[in-house]
Design a protein around this motif. Structure first.
Motif, short mmCIF file in Angstrom:
data_model
loop_
_atom_site.label_atom_id
_atom_site.label_comp_id
_atom_site.label_asym_id
_atom_site.label_seq_id
_atom_site.Cartn_x
_atom_site.Cartn_y
_atom_site.Cartn_z
N VAL A 99 50.22 38.62 43.79
CA VAL A 99 49.01 39.30 43.31
C VAL A 99 48.96 40.71 43.87
O VAL A 99 48.65 41.68 43.16
CB VAL A 99 47.75 38.51 43.71
N ALA A 100 49.28 40.85 45.16
CA ALA A 100 49.26 42.18 45.79
C ALA A 100 50.30 43.09 45.14
O ALA A 100 50.04 44.28 44.89
CB ALA A 100 49.53 42.05 47.28
N GLN A 101 51.48 42.54 44.87
CA GLN A 101 52.53 43.34 44.23
C GLN A 101 52.08 43.82 42.85
O GLN A 101 52.23 45.01 42.51
CB GLN A 101 53.80 42.50 44.09
N ALA A 102 51.50 42.92 42.05
CA ALA A 102 51.06 43.30 40.70
C ALA A 102 49.95 44.34 40.77
O ALA A 102 49.90 45.29 39.96
CB ALA A 102 50.56 42.06 39.96
N THR A 103 49.06 44.18 41.73
CA THR A 103 47.95 45.14 41.88
C THR A 103 48.49 46.51 42.28
O THR A 103 48.03 47.55 41.79
CB THR A 103 46.95 44.64 42.94
N ALA A 104 49.47 46.51 43.18
CA ALA A 104 50.07 47.77 43.63
C ALA A 104 50.76 48.49 42.48
O ALA A 104 50.68 49.72 42.35
CB ALA A 104 51.05 47.51 44.77
#
Length: 229
Positions: free
Chosen positions: A114-119
């Motif tokens: 999720v953090a990767q996609a948000t970044a």
């Protein structure tokens, strides 16, 4: 490999050498000896598989933990930058949250993805606040490797637990064959004390001398039955 199983296999190796050195035309002996050889060969294969599986589990756990620490560092960096950038985009605090170091492995992967996609979705803004351009992609690679290590651990565990169960069954068969051979050989060498003594020595299981504080064989078996983390 269980302590008692190791002892039985060591005895079986001695039995095999004896029956190879004392061939007998008795059809019952020939059949039992042939079956014993086949089962002993299978036991050796399973013993190697069990050890190999344990080694694979240990290596996978070490790799998984190292990769998790590296991914955690990347997530901590993203979380810090996201907090600074949240003045312009508040939803960053929801999408990029630093997991605790002791977060469960699957939850860690989920939060990391999720953090990767948000970044990636807010890359330009995060780069303005100092995020290295390659950070999201690097995090994705780490998470891929982390999941691969988790799979390696599962595969290794399945391999060694399966081999251990099969080895126990094969060892049971070997002990049955030893009892059959024992009856035949004791009768055959009833008037040959030297050969009979050699047989008794071969089919005897050697137990290490126990000193004060040394676990019993049963206690050693129990201590080895520890699930991998």
């Amino acid at each position: 490999m269980y302590f008692i199983v190791r002892r039985k296999l060591a005895m079986a190796a001695d039995v095999r050498e004896f029956i190879r050195a004392h061939a007998d035309p008795n059809p019952g002996f020939i059949a039992a000896a042939s079956r014993f050889e086949e089962r002993y060969t299978r036991a050796e294969e399973l013993a190697r598989q069990e050890v190999s599986g344990r080694q694979a589990v240990a290596a996978a756990i070490a790799s998984r933990d190292l990769i998790k620490a590296q991914a955690y560092d990347a997530l901590r960096l993203l979380a810090g930058i996201a907090r600074a950038a949240s003045k312009e985009e508040p939803e960053l605090l929801v999408g990029i949250a630093r997991p605790n170091a002791d977060t469960g492995n699957q939850t860690f992967v989920t939060r990391g993805r999720v953090a990767q996609a948000t970044a990636v979705a807010h890359q330009a803004l995060l780069e303005k606040y100092g995020m290295p351009a390659a950070c999201p992609a690097d995090l994705g690679v780490l998470l891929d490797r982390f999941e691969a290590a988790m799979q390696d651990k599962s595969s290794g565990k399945a391999s060694h637990t399966g081999a251990r169960a099969d080895l126990a069954a094969v060892t049971f068969e070997l002990m049955d064959l030893v009892r059959q051979l024992d009856a035949l050989i004791r009768y055959r060498f009833r008037n040959d004390p030297e050969a009979l003594g050699a047989w008794k020595s071969a089919r005897n299981m050697a137990w290490p001398e126990r000193t004060a504080g040394t676990p019993t064989p049963a206690e050693q078996v129990q201590s080895q039955v520890q699930p991998a983390k």
